[in-house]
Design a protein around this motif. Sequence first.
Motif, mmCIF file in Angstrom:
data_model
loop_
_atom_site.group_PDB
_atom_site.id
_atom_site.type_symbol
_atom_site.label_atom_id
_atom_site.label_comp_id
_atom_site.label_asym_id
_atom_site.label_seq_id
_atom_site.Cartn_x
_atom_site.Cartn_y
_atom_site.Cartn_z
ATOM 1 N N PHE A 165 18.611 -79.908 39.635
ATOM 2 C CA PHE A 165 17.644 -80.481 38.692
ATOM 3 C C PHE A 165 18.333 -80.816 37.360
ATOM 4 O O PHE A 165 18.135 -81.887 36.800
ATOM 5 C CB PHE A 165 16.500 -79.488 38.458
ATOM 6 N N ILE A 166 19.168 -79.887 36.868
ATOM 7 C CA ILE A 166 19.865 -80.129 35.593
ATOM 8 C C ILE A 166 20.751 -81.359 35.704
ATOM 9 O O ILE A 166 20.796 -82.205 34.810
ATOM 10 C CB ILE A 166 20.692 -78.882 35.183
ATOM 11 N N ARG A 167 21.443 -81.489 36.857
ATOM 12 C CA ARG A 167 22.348 -82.638 37.038
ATOM 13 C C ARG A 167 21.575 -83.949 37.192
ATOM 14 O O ARG A 167 22.059 -85.014 36.829
ATOM 15 C CB ARG A 167 23.215 -82.436 38.285
ATOM 16 N N SER A 168 20.351 -83.853 37.745
ATOM 17 C CA SER A 168 19.586 -85.078 38.038
ATOM 18 C C SER A 168 19.123 -85.801 36.772
ATOM 19 O O SER A 168 18.931 -87.006 36.770
ATOM 20 C CB SER A 168 18.358 -84.731 38.881
ATOM 21 N N GLY A 169 18.922 -85.050 35.698
ATOM 22 C CA GLY A 169 18.446 -85.665 34.455
ATOM 23 C C GLY A 169 16.947 -85.939 34.487
ATOM 24 O O GLY A 169 16.412 -86.590 33.586
ATOM 25 N N GLU A 170 16.234 -85.446 35.524
ATOM 26 C CA GLU A 170 14.785 -85.668 35.599
ATOM 27 C C GLU A 170 14.043 -84.789 34.603
ATOM 28 O O GLU A 170 14.586 -83.793 34.105
ATOM 29 C CB GLU A 170 14.293 -85.361 37.020
ATOM 30 N N GLU A 171 12.776 -85.176 34.328
ATOM 31 C CA GLU A 171 11.968 -84.424 33.363
ATOM 32 C C GLU A 171 11.321 -83.212 34.020
ATOM 33 O O GLU A 171 11.273 -82.135 33.429
ATOM 34 C CB GLU A 171 10.870 -85.329 32.782
ATOM 35 N N THR A 172 10.776 -83.426 35.225
ATOM 36 C CA THR A 172 10.093 -82.324 35.931
ATOM 37 C C THR A 172 10.424 -82.377 37.432
ATOM 38 O O THR A 172 10.797 -83.426 37.963
ATOM 39 C CB THR A 172 8.556 -82.405 35.783
ATOM 40 N N TYR A 173 10.240 -81.258 38.056
ATOM 41 C CA TYR A 173 10.446 -81.192 39.511
ATOM 42 C C TYR A 173 9.653 -80.001 40.016
ATOM 43 O O TYR A 173 9.612 -78.942 39.383
ATOM 44 C CB TYR A 173 11.934 -81.017 39.815
ATOM 45 N N SER A 174 9.008 -80.166 41.129
ATOM 46 C CA SER A 174 8.189 -79.070 41.647
ATOM 47 C C SER A 174 8.378 -78.969 43.157
ATOM 48 O O SER A 174 8.445 -79.993 43.855
ATOM 49 C CB SER A 174 6.721 -79.345 41.303
ATOM 50 N N ARG A 175 8.458 -77.745 43.628
ATOM 51 C CA ARG A 175 8.665 -77.566 45.063
ATOM 52 C C ARG A 175 8.264 -76.151 45.471
ATOM 53 O O ARG A 175 8.407 -75.206 44.692
ATOM 54 C CB ARG A 175 10.146 -77.794 45.380
ATOM 55 N N ASP A 176 7.738 -76.010 46.695
ATOM 56 C CA ASP A 176 7.420 -74.685 47.232
ATOM 57 C C ASP A 176 8.676 -74.112 47.870
ATOM 58 O O ASP A 176 9.401 -74.823 48.577
ATOM 59 C CB ASP A 176 6.330 -74.786 48.303
ATOM 60 N N VAL A 177 8.947 -72.828 47.559
ATOM 61 C CA VAL A 177 10.112 -72.181 48.175
ATOM 62 C C VAL A 177 9.679 -70.834 48.762
ATOM 63 O O VAL A 177 8.723 -70.209 48.290
ATOM 64 C CB VAL A 177 11.268 -71.956 47.159
ATOM 65 N N GLU A 178 10.362 -70.407 49.787
ATOM 66 C CA GLU A 178 10.132 -69.083 50.384
ATOM 67 C C GLU A 178 11.019 -68.097 49.641
ATOM 68 O O GLU A 178 12.221 -68.332 49.462
ATOM 69 C CB GLU A 178 10.509 -69.107 51.870
ATOM 70 N N TRP A 179 10.422 -66.989 49.185
ATOM 71 C CA TRP A 179 11.219 -65.994 48.458
ATOM 72 C C TRP A 179 10.636 -64.594 48.711
ATOM 73 O O TRP A 179 9.465 -64.355 48.451
ATOM 74 C CB TRP A 179 11.233 -66.316 46.967
ATOM 75 N N SER A 180 11.453 -63.733 49.289
ATOM 76 C CA SER A 180 11.037 -62.353 49.598
ATOM 77 C C SER A 180 9.749 -62.331 50.407
ATOM 78 O O SER A 180 8.825 -61.561 50.111
ATOM 79 C CB SER A 180 10.838 -61.544 48.322
ATOM 80 N N GLY A 181 9.660 -63.228 51.375
ATOM 81 C CA GLY A 181 8.488 -63.259 52.252
ATOM 82 C C GLY A 181 7.263 -63.883 51.619
ATOM 83 O O GLY A 181 6.168 -63.833 52.184
ATOM 84 N N LYS A 182 7.424 -64.449 50.432
ATOM 85 C CA LYS A 182 6.284 -65.080 49.745
ATOM 86 C C LYS A 182 6.564 -66.561 49.573
ATOM 87 O O LYS A 182 7.718 -66.985 49.517
ATOM 88 C CB LYS A 182 6.086 -64.466 48.362
ATOM 89 N N LYS A 183 5.452 -67.301 49.441
ATOM 90 C CA LYS A 183 5.626 -68.719 49.134
ATOM 91 C C LYS A 183 5.471 -68.869 47.616
ATOM 92 O O LYS A 183 4.468 -68.427 47.037
ATOM 93 C CB LYS A 183 4.562 -69.563 49.862
ATOM 94 N N ILE A 184 6.493 -69.423 47.006
ATOM 95 C CA ILE A 184 6.522 -69.575 45.548
ATOM 96 C C ILE A 184 6.501 -71.059 45.206
ATOM 97 O O ILE A 184 7.260 -71.845 45.793
ATOM 98 C CB ILE A 184 7.810 -68.962 44.948
ATOM 99 N N LYS A 185 5.619 -71.418 44.273
ATOM 100 C CA LYS A 185 5.664 -72.793 43.776
ATOM 101 C C LYS A 185 6.585 -72.790 42.555
ATOM 102 O O LYS A 185 6.291 -72.153 41.540
ATOM 103 C CB LYS A 185 4.278 -73.288 43.387
#
Length: 365
Positions: free
Chosen positions: A271-291
Amino acid sequence: MSDQRYSDQQLKQALTFIEIFDKAGEIDCGGCGYKTCREFAAAMLDGVARPTMCVELTKKVIEKLKKRDRELRETLFFQQELLDSIAVPIFHEDRSGLLAGCNRAFEALISKKLGAVKGRDISRCIDAPDFEAINQQINQSLIRNGGRQVVETRFALSDTSELVIELHKSVLTDRAGDVSGFVSVIFDITERVRHSEELTQARETAELSVSLLQKVPSGFVIVDERLKIREANRAFAAMMGEEIVEIFDSHGLRGADLAKMFSAHSLFTNFIRSGEETYSRDVEWSGKKIKLSLYSIEHGKTTGAILLDLSAPDVRKEEVKLRAEKVIRENLETVQKIANLLGENASRTENALSAVIKLFSEDDK
Ligand code: SF4
């Protein structure tokens, strides 16, 4: 005649009083009423002539005075030039507070030439009642205690602008050591004070923002371009695991390496390299779904992230609502642009609906 009454040594010594130090200096002009300089010297030794009767000495004295006057004028001119070359307003008053002199910067400050205000009360030069009161107060204090004083004060100028100044005042003394006047230097610190006030305000706002973010239930983290944590809240630490919570409670997470605690750290880097303003994505973390929502704070440098645990009941309902609204909005747009957008939005709708259905099905479980 004189040579017989006084020795050569006595006459030479007397001649030094009229600044004749050798034979060449004895011009015997007769201006004193005596034929020779030595006769005049003998008359001085007799007590009947005074050095001031020597016209040559008078000429020398006048010449010296003229030279000293020229030097004094040159010195005063140089000092005034020096004062004028200083961009800071400087003025000096006599003991009664009457303006005795100033530099060009002071003339510019009061929009008056020295010739128009010299000898006047300083309060008539600077049209600001507060300044007059403070100036008088300091002058009295300097007369009593001597030395130097610095005060910060504000005064309004005739063009209605307000100046914040630092007034430096010192006493001037005569040869006897008595106070003969005051010299004052005015530093315009309006911009400095404004910056300082803005900085204080910004710092307070930042502290409030950070303390507010510490209280929000979502995870919050700010990292630099090397993924070193600059700020994070406890909810973020809780998402990263018990060990991280212990570190957070012990001394906070500032300076900690995000890459060592969060496996999806490459999303931050990309994201830092992309130069975009915002980015959002769901990720799996410790058995949970994190936005994971990323926000650029400083392009290529600082990034903020909010981590939303989609498995939390309150969050899930809110997220379902948001995603359902997104589906409705996209479908409305699709109706409007049905001819050419059908394929694309059908795909988005399917994805969004799939996410909604999945959330509902997980909720049912
Ligand atoms: S006026 Fe001075 S210089 Fe001239 S003769 Fe008298 S003493 Fe000498």
